[in-house]
Write a protein that holds these residues in place. Structure first.
Motif, PDB file in Angstrom:
ATOM      1  N   PHE A  82      -6.556  -2.458   1.515  1.00  0.00           N
ATOM      2  CA  PHE A  82      -5.649  -2.795   0.424  1.00  0.00           C
ATOM      3  C   PHE A  82      -5.943  -4.206  -0.065  1.00  0.00           C
ATOM      4  O   PHE A  82      -6.126  -5.125   0.726  1.00  0.00           O
ATOM      5  CB  PHE A  82      -4.182  -2.719   0.873  1.00  0.00           C
ATOM      6  CG  PHE A  82      -3.215  -2.990  -0.250  1.00  0.00           C
ATOM      7  CD1 PHE A  82      -2.952  -2.030  -1.214  1.00  0.00           C
ATOM      8  CD2 PHE A  82      -2.592  -4.226  -0.360  1.00  0.00           C
ATOM      9  CE1 PHE A  82      -2.085  -2.281  -2.265  1.00  0.00           C
ATOM     10  CE2 PHE A  82      -1.719  -4.495  -1.406  1.00  0.00           C
ATOM     11  CZ  PHE A  82      -1.464  -3.515  -2.359  1.00  0.00           C
ATOM     12  N   VAL A  83      -5.965  -4.345  -1.378  1.00  0.00           N
ATOM     13  CA  VAL A  83      -6.053  -5.649  -2.025  1.00  0.00           C
ATOM     14  C   VAL A  83      -4.890  -5.729  -2.998  1.00  0.00           C
ATOM     15  O   VAL A  83      -4.653  -4.798  -3.782  1.00  0.00           O
ATOM     16  CB  VAL A  83      -7.398  -5.828  -2.769  1.00  0.00           C
ATOM     17  CG1 VAL A  83      -7.408  -7.133  -3.558  1.00  0.00           C
ATOM     18  CG2 VAL A  83      -8.563  -5.784  -1.780  1.00  0.00           C
ATOM     19  N   ASP A  84      -4.165  -6.830  -2.918  1.00  0.00           N
ATOM     20  CA  ASP A  84      -3.020  -7.042  -3.807  1.00  0.00           C
ATOM     21  C   ASP A  84      -3.448  -6.807  -5.251  1.00  0.00           C
ATOM     22  O   ASP A  84      -4.513  -7.257  -5.682  1.00  0.00           O
ATOM     23  CB  ASP A  84      -2.498  -8.470  -3.625  1.00  0.00           C
ATOM     24  CG  ASP A  84      -1.256  -8.727  -4.432  1.00  0.00           C
ATOM     25  OD1 ASP A  84      -1.389  -9.167  -5.594  1.00  0.00           O
ATOM     26  OD2 ASP A  84      -0.154  -8.476  -3.915  1.00  0.00           O
ATOM     27  N   GLU A  85      -2.607  -6.090  -5.977  1.00  0.00           N
ATOM     28  CA  GLU A  85      -2.950  -5.703  -7.352  1.00  0.00           C
ATOM     29  C   GLU A  85      -3.343  -6.908  -8.209  1.00  0.00           C
ATOM     30  O   GLU A  85      -4.267  -6.835  -9.018  1.00  0.00           O
ATOM     31  CB  GLU A  85      -1.773  -4.962  -7.980  1.00  0.00           C
ATOM     32  CG  GLU A  85      -2.107  -4.342  -9.302  1.00  0.00           C
ATOM     33  CD  GLU A  85      -1.004  -3.440  -9.838  1.00  0.00           C
ATOM     34  OE1 GLU A  85      -1.173  -2.962 -10.969  1.00  0.00           O
ATOM     35  OE2 GLU A  85       0.007  -3.226  -9.149  1.00  0.00           O
ATOM     36  N   SER A  86      -2.671  -8.036  -8.021  1.00  0.00           N
ATOM     37  CA  SER A  86      -2.973  -9.222  -8.828  1.00  0.00           C
ATOM     38  C   SER A  86      -4.307  -9.862  -8.467  1.00  0.00           C
ATOM     39  O   SER A  86      -4.806 -10.717  -9.196  1.00  0.00           O
ATOM     40  CB  SER A  86      -1.858 -10.262  -8.666  1.00  0.00           C
ATOM     41  OG  SER A  86      -1.873 -10.809  -7.358  1.00  0.00           O
ATOM     42  N   LEU A 114       0.831  -1.199   0.000  1.00  0.00           N
ATOM     43  CA  LEU A 114       0.000   0.000   0.000  1.00  0.00           C
ATOM     44  C   LEU A 114       0.869   1.253   0.000  1.00  0.00           C
ATOM     45  O   LEU A 114       0.605   2.198  -0.749  1.00  0.00           O
ATOM     46  CB  LEU A 114      -0.937   0.009   1.209  1.00  0.00           C
ATOM     47  CG  LEU A 114      -1.779   1.272   1.406  1.00  0.00           C
ATOM     48  CD1 LEU A 114      -2.692   1.520   0.216  1.00  0.00           C
ATOM     49  CD2 LEU A 114      -2.569   1.175   2.698  1.00  0.00           C
ATOM     50  N   ALA A 115       1.901   1.266   0.820  1.00  0.00           N
ATOM     51  CA  ALA A 115       2.803   2.423   0.872  1.00  0.00           C
ATOM     52  C   ALA A 115       3.450   2.667  -0.494  1.00  0.00           C
ATOM     53  O   ALA A 115       3.576   3.815  -0.933  1.00  0.00           O
ATOM     54  CB  ALA A 115       3.865   2.229   1.944  1.00  0.00           C
ATOM     55  N   ALA A 116       3.847   1.613  -1.164  1.00  0.00           N
ATOM     56  CA  ALA A 116       4.431   1.758  -2.504  1.00  0.00           C
ATOM     57  C   ALA A 116       3.390   2.318  -3.474  1.00  0.00           C
ATOM     58  O   ALA A 116       3.686   3.227  -4.257  1.00  0.00           O
ATOM     59  CB  ALA A 116       4.966   0.422  -2.999  1.00  0.00           C
ATOM     60  N   GLU A 169       4.875   6.268  -1.253  1.00  0.00           N
ATOM     61  CA  GLU A 169       5.688   6.486  -0.059  1.00  0.00           C
ATOM     62  C   GLU A 169       6.293   5.155   0.398  1.00  0.00           C
ATOM     63  O   GLU A 169       6.089   4.727   1.538  1.00  0.00           O
ATOM     64  CB  GLU A 169       4.847   7.094   1.054  1.00  0.00           C
ATOM     65  CG  GLU A 169       4.357   8.490   0.729  1.00  0.00           C
ATOM     66  CD  GLU A 169       4.123   9.318   1.957  1.00  0.00           C
ATOM     67  OE1 GLU A 169       4.980   9.293   2.862  1.00  0.00           O
ATOM     68  OE2 GLU A 169       3.075   9.967   2.010  1.00  0.00           O
ATOM     69  N   PRO A 170       7.079   4.511  -0.468  1.00  0.00           N
ATOM     70  CA  PRO A 170       7.562   3.163  -0.150  1.00  0.00           C
ATOM     71  C   PRO A 170       8.464   3.083   1.079  1.00  0.00           C
ATOM     72  O   PRO A 170       8.572   2.006   1.686  1.00  0.00           O
ATOM     73  CB  PRO A 170       8.320   2.752  -1.411  1.00  0.00           C
ATOM     74  CG  PRO A 170       8.718   4.046  -2.049  1.00  0.00           C
ATOM     75  CD  PRO A 170       7.594   4.999  -1.741  1.00  0.00           C
ATOM     76  N   ASP A 171       9.090   4.183   1.475  1.00  0.00           N
ATOM     77  CA  ASP A 171       9.998   4.155   2.620  1.00  0.00           C
ATOM     78  C   ASP A 171       9.357   4.680   3.902  1.00  0.00           C
ATOM     79  O   ASP A 171      10.044   4.839   4.912  1.00  0.00           O
ATOM     80  CB  ASP A 171      11.257   4.970   2.296  1.00  0.00           C
ATOM     81  CG  ASP A 171      11.997   4.407   1.096  1.00  0.00           C
ATOM     82  OD1 ASP A 171      12.041   3.163   0.961  1.00  0.00           O
ATOM     83  OD2 ASP A 171      12.508   5.201   0.278  1.00  0.00           O
TER      84      ASP A 171
END
Length: 170
Positions: A99-103, A35-37, A41-43
């Protein structure tokens, strides 16, 4: 009554929506990082598995999670906590992260997670389910509108952190 207790629900494709349980921390944290990515804001994530254990499964949890598990893997999360409205005199639910995984998108998992929170609200007499969404996140905004969510256009989130928070506390 434990605020997070929900009956597990088997979804149409065999995935299971359920309350998070001890041992789910790595999968929940992986979803938080994804979700952050997605939110560019991945970090920014400082959360650790130990912090999730304490927050979700400690002596008196104040935050809760529902997950969608498919083939042994957590592919969706809804992390939430109780709010209180002085105007309604009732609690509500604040959805911190969905959040749901993109795949795995397009399978109804996001809707199922939100519906599980709506069921908690209705069962407990909570009149509100609320959350924020980034202004640029058009796909999520369209999804939320399709579910009947309404924007609170006159409200702006405020936040105090770091040195400003410390100074305010003094």
């Amino acid at each position: 009554m434990d605020a997070a207790v929900i009956d597990p629900v088997r979804l149409d494709d065999g995935a299971v929506l359920r309350a998070a349980r001890a041992g789910d921390e790595p999968g929940i944290l992986a979803a938080i990082h994804a979700l952050a990515a997605y939110e560019k804001e991945p970090d920014a994530v400082e959360t650790t598995p130990a912090m999730l254990t304490r927050s979700l499964f400690g002596e008196e949890p104040k935050v809760f999670a529902h997950v969608v598990e498919r083939e042994g893997t957590i592919v969706g999360i809804a992390i939430w906590f109780l709010t209180y409205s002085t105007w309604t005199g009732e609690h509500g639910i604040w959805l911190e992260d969905l959040f749901v995984d993109e795949s795995q998108r397009g399978r109804g998992y996001g809707r199922a997670l939100l519906a599980s929170l709506a069921r908690v609200c209705v069962a407990r007499g909570y009149p509100r389910l609320e959350w924020t969404v980034l202004d640029w996140n058009a796909p999520s905004i369209a999804f939320y509108r399709a579910l009947g969510a309404q924007p609170m256009n006159e409200w702006t989130t405020q936040r105090v952190t770091g040195a400003d928070l410390t100074a305010l506390a003094e």
